[in-house]
Design a protein around this motif. Structure first.
Motif, PDB file in Angstrom:
ATOM      1  N   GLU A 118      -4.254  12.760  -1.826  1.00  0.00           N
ATOM      2  CA  GLU A 118      -4.905  14.063  -2.035  1.00  0.00           C
ATOM      3  C   GLU A 118      -6.418  13.903  -2.112  1.00  0.00           C
ATOM      4  O   GLU A 118      -7.163  14.738  -1.621  1.00  0.00           O
ATOM      5  CB  GLU A 118      -4.375  14.719  -3.306  1.00  0.00           C
ATOM      6  N   ARG A 119      -6.870  12.830  -2.717  1.00  0.00           N
ATOM      7  CA  ARG A 119      -8.309  12.612  -2.878  1.00  0.00           C
ATOM      8  C   ARG A 119      -8.963  12.054  -1.617  1.00  0.00           C
ATOM      9  O   ARG A 119     -10.063  12.463  -1.254  1.00  0.00           O
ATOM     10  CB  ARG A 119      -8.567  11.663  -4.048  1.00  0.00           C
ATOM     11  N   LEU A 120      -8.281  11.133  -0.932  1.00  0.00           N
ATOM     12  CA  LEU A 120      -8.900  10.412   0.183  1.00  0.00           C
ATOM     13  C   LEU A 120      -8.425  10.856   1.559  1.00  0.00           C
ATOM     14  O   LEU A 120      -8.955  10.402   2.558  1.00  0.00           O
ATOM     15  CB  LEU A 120      -8.636   8.907   0.020  1.00  0.00           C
ATOM     16  N   GLY A 121      -7.399  11.708   1.607  1.00  0.00           N
ATOM     17  CA  GLY A 121      -6.904  12.198   2.885  1.00  0.00           C
ATOM     18  C   GLY A 121      -5.650  11.468   3.339  1.00  0.00           C
ATOM     19  O   GLY A 121      -5.312  10.403   2.837  1.00  0.00           O
ATOM     20  N   PRO A 122      -4.933  12.072   4.321  1.00  0.00           N
ATOM     21  CA  PRO A 122      -3.643  11.550   4.753  1.00  0.00           C
ATOM     22  C   PRO A 122      -3.695  10.154   5.356  1.00  0.00           C
ATOM     23  O   PRO A 122      -2.702   9.431   5.334  1.00  0.00           O
ATOM     24  CB  PRO A 122      -3.150  12.573   5.782  1.00  0.00           C
ATOM     25  N   GLY A 123      -4.825   9.717   5.847  1.00  0.00           N
ATOM     26  CA  GLY A 123      -4.935   8.378   6.413  1.00  0.00           C
ATOM     27  C   GLY A 123      -4.938   7.285   5.359  1.00  0.00           C
ATOM     28  O   GLY A 123      -4.941   6.105   5.682  1.00  0.00           O
ATOM     29  N   SER A 124      -4.915   7.680   4.097  1.00  0.00           N
ATOM     30  CA  SER A 124      -5.014   6.709   3.006  1.00  0.00           C
ATOM     31  C   SER A 124      -3.665   6.416   2.358  1.00  0.00           C
ATOM     32  O   SER A 124      -3.608   5.895   1.255  1.00  0.00           O
ATOM     33  CB  SER A 124      -5.993   7.221   1.960  1.00  0.00           C
ATOM     34  N   ARG A 125      -2.598   6.725   3.050  1.00  0.00           N
ATOM     35  CA  ARG A 125      -1.261   6.551   2.471  1.00  0.00           C
ATOM     36  C   ARG A 125      -1.008   5.133   1.950  1.00  0.00           C
ATOM     37  O   ARG A 125      -0.326   4.947   0.961  1.00  0.00           O
ATOM     38  CB  ARG A 125      -0.212   6.928   3.511  1.00  0.00           C
ATOM     39  N   ASN A 126      -1.561   4.147   2.610  1.00  0.00           N
ATOM     40  CA  ASN A 126      -1.362   2.757   2.185  1.00  0.00           C
ATOM     41  C   ASN A 126      -2.486   2.230   1.297  1.00  0.00           C
ATOM     42  O   ASN A 126      -2.543   1.035   1.009  1.00  0.00           O
ATOM     43  CB  ASN A 126      -1.201   1.850   3.409  1.00  0.00           C
ATOM     44  N   LYS A 127      -3.382   3.115   0.858  1.00  0.00           N
ATOM     45  CA  LYS A 127      -4.546   2.694   0.079  1.00  0.00           C
ATOM     46  C   LYS A 127      -4.156   1.942  -1.190  1.00  0.00           C
ATOM     47  O   LYS A 127      -4.800   0.955  -1.551  1.00  0.00           O
ATOM     48  CB  LYS A 127      -5.405   3.916  -0.266  1.00  0.00           C
ATOM     49  N   LEU A 128      -3.114   2.377  -1.871  1.00  0.00           N
ATOM     50  CA  LEU A 128      -2.694   1.719  -3.106  1.00  0.00           C
ATOM     51  C   LEU A 128      -2.417   0.243  -2.854  1.00  0.00           C
ATOM     52  O   LEU A 128      -2.814  -0.618  -3.638  1.00  0.00           O
ATOM     53  CB  LEU A 128      -1.458   2.411  -3.684  1.00  0.00           C
ATOM     54  N   PHE A 129      -1.782  -0.043  -1.733  1.00  0.00           N
ATOM     55  CA  PHE A 129      -1.407  -1.424  -1.430  1.00  0.00           C
ATOM     56  C   PHE A 129      -2.580  -2.221  -0.858  1.00  0.00           C
ATOM     57  O   PHE A 129      -2.574  -3.442  -0.909  1.00  0.00           O
ATOM     58  CB  PHE A 129      -0.190  -1.441  -0.515  1.00  0.00           C
ATOM     59  N   GLU A 130      -3.605  -1.523  -0.360  1.00  0.00           N
ATOM     60  CA  GLU A 130      -4.844  -2.197   0.028  1.00  0.00           C
ATOM     61  C   GLU A 130      -5.631  -2.576  -1.231  1.00  0.00           C
ATOM     62  O   GLU A 130      -6.203  -3.659  -1.309  1.00  0.00           O
ATOM     63  CB  GLU A 130      -5.689  -1.290   0.925  1.00  0.00           C
ATOM     64  N   LEU A 131      -5.649  -1.674  -2.196  1.00  0.00           N
ATOM     65  CA  LEU A 131      -6.376  -1.924  -3.442  1.00  0.00           C
ATOM     66  C   LEU A 131      -5.734  -3.039  -4.269  1.00  0.00           C
ATOM     67  O   LEU A 131      -6.428  -3.833  -4.901  1.00  0.00           O
ATOM     68  CB  LEU A 131      -6.436  -0.643  -4.284  1.00  0.00           C
ATOM     69  N   PHE A 132      -4.412  -3.058  -4.278  1.00  0.00           N
ATOM     70  CA  PHE A 132      -3.653  -4.015  -5.083  1.00  0.00           C
ATOM     71  C   PHE A 132      -2.680  -4.752  -4.153  1.00  0.00           C
ATOM     72  O   PHE A 132      -1.484  -4.460  -4.134  1.00  0.00           O
ATOM     73  CB  PHE A 132      -2.920  -3.285  -6.215  1.00  0.00           C
ATOM     74  N   PRO A 133      -3.190  -5.712  -3.367  1.00  0.00           N
ATOM     75  CA  PRO A 133      -2.396  -6.324  -2.297  1.00  0.00           C
ATOM     76  C   PRO A 133      -1.170  -7.109  -2.754  1.00  0.00           C
ATOM     77  O   PRO A 133      -0.258  -7.310  -1.966  1.00  0.00           O
ATOM     78  CB  PRO A 133      -3.398  -7.226  -1.581  1.00  0.00           C
ATOM     79  N   TYR A 134      -1.138  -7.541  -3.998  1.00  0.00           N
ATOM     80  CA  TYR A 134       0.036  -8.289  -4.464  1.00  0.00           C
ATOM     81  C   TYR A 134       1.029  -7.396  -5.184  1.00  0.00           C
ATOM     82  O   TYR A 134       1.937  -7.877  -5.850  1.00  0.00           O
ATOM     83  CB  TYR A 134      -0.379  -9.481  -5.332  1.00  0.00           C
ATOM     84  N   GLY A 135       0.851  -6.082  -5.021  1.00  0.00           N
ATOM     85  CA  GLY A 135       1.858  -5.167  -5.506  1.00  0.00           C
ATOM     86  C   GLY A 135       1.423  -4.270  -6.644  1.00  0.00           C
ATOM     87  O   GLY A 135       0.573  -4.600  -7.460  1.00  0.00           O
ATOM     88  N   TYR A 136       2.038  -3.114  -6.633  1.00  0.00           N
ATOM     89  CA  TYR A 136       1.742  -2.093  -7.638  1.00  0.00           C
ATOM     90  C   TYR A 136       2.078  -2.596  -9.037  1.00  0.00           C
ATOM     91  O   TYR A 136       1.267  -2.514  -9.953  1.00  0.00           O
ATOM     92  CB  TYR A 136       2.527  -0.820  -7.305  1.00  0.00           C
ATOM     93  N   VAL A 137       3.274  -3.127  -9.222  1.00  0.00           N
ATOM     94  CA  VAL A 137       3.680  -3.596 -10.548  1.00  0.00           C
ATOM     95  C   VAL A 137       2.879  -4.838 -10.932  1.00  0.00           C
ATOM     96  O   VAL A 137       2.358  -4.940 -12.043  1.00  0.00           O
ATOM     97  CB  VAL A 137       5.198  -3.875 -10.589  1.00  0.00           C
TER      98      VAL A 137
END
Length: 108
Positions: free
Chosen positions: A71-90
């Motif tokens: 919602e903040r960065l736009g639809p192209g950012s769907r994988n942003k969480l995994f780019e920010l935290f490459p070894y996983g969300y948990v």
């Protein structure tokens, strides 16, 4: 000269035992241990997770954080969480945001 930073008590996997002990200095140190330099997108995800925890007393499922970032960065950012935290969300995001280690987890 770097001053040693004393972290609050952690469990055997490096997660905070008590999420209320979290603050931004704790996040910076936990991120440093994960070889992550926090930028504004990291902080946005972390602050969303902290607000969700305060409201619901449980860590946000990854799908809620992904939705927030999209919602903040736009639809192209769907994988942003995994780019920010490459070894996983948990493994990284929950740890840095001061969540307890989730016992069972769906990444949604």
């Amino acid at each position: 000269m770097q001053v040693a930073f004393e972290l609050p008590p952690l469990d055997e996997e490096g997660y905070l035992i008590e999420p209320r002990d979290w603050n931004e200095a704790v996040a910076e140190e936990l991120a440093r241990q994960e070889n992550i330099t926090l930028n504004e997108d990291h902080w946005d995800a972390i602050r969303f997770m902290r607000e969700f925890y305060e409201e619901h007393q449980v860590a946000a499922d990854a799908r809620f954080v992904i939705k927030h970032l999209t919602e903040r960065l736009g639809p192209g950012s769907r994988n942003k969480l995994f780019e920010l935290f490459p070894y996983g969300y948990v493994k990284q995001a929950c740890k840095i945001a001061g969540m307890k280690r989730p016992r069972a987890w769906s990444t949604g």
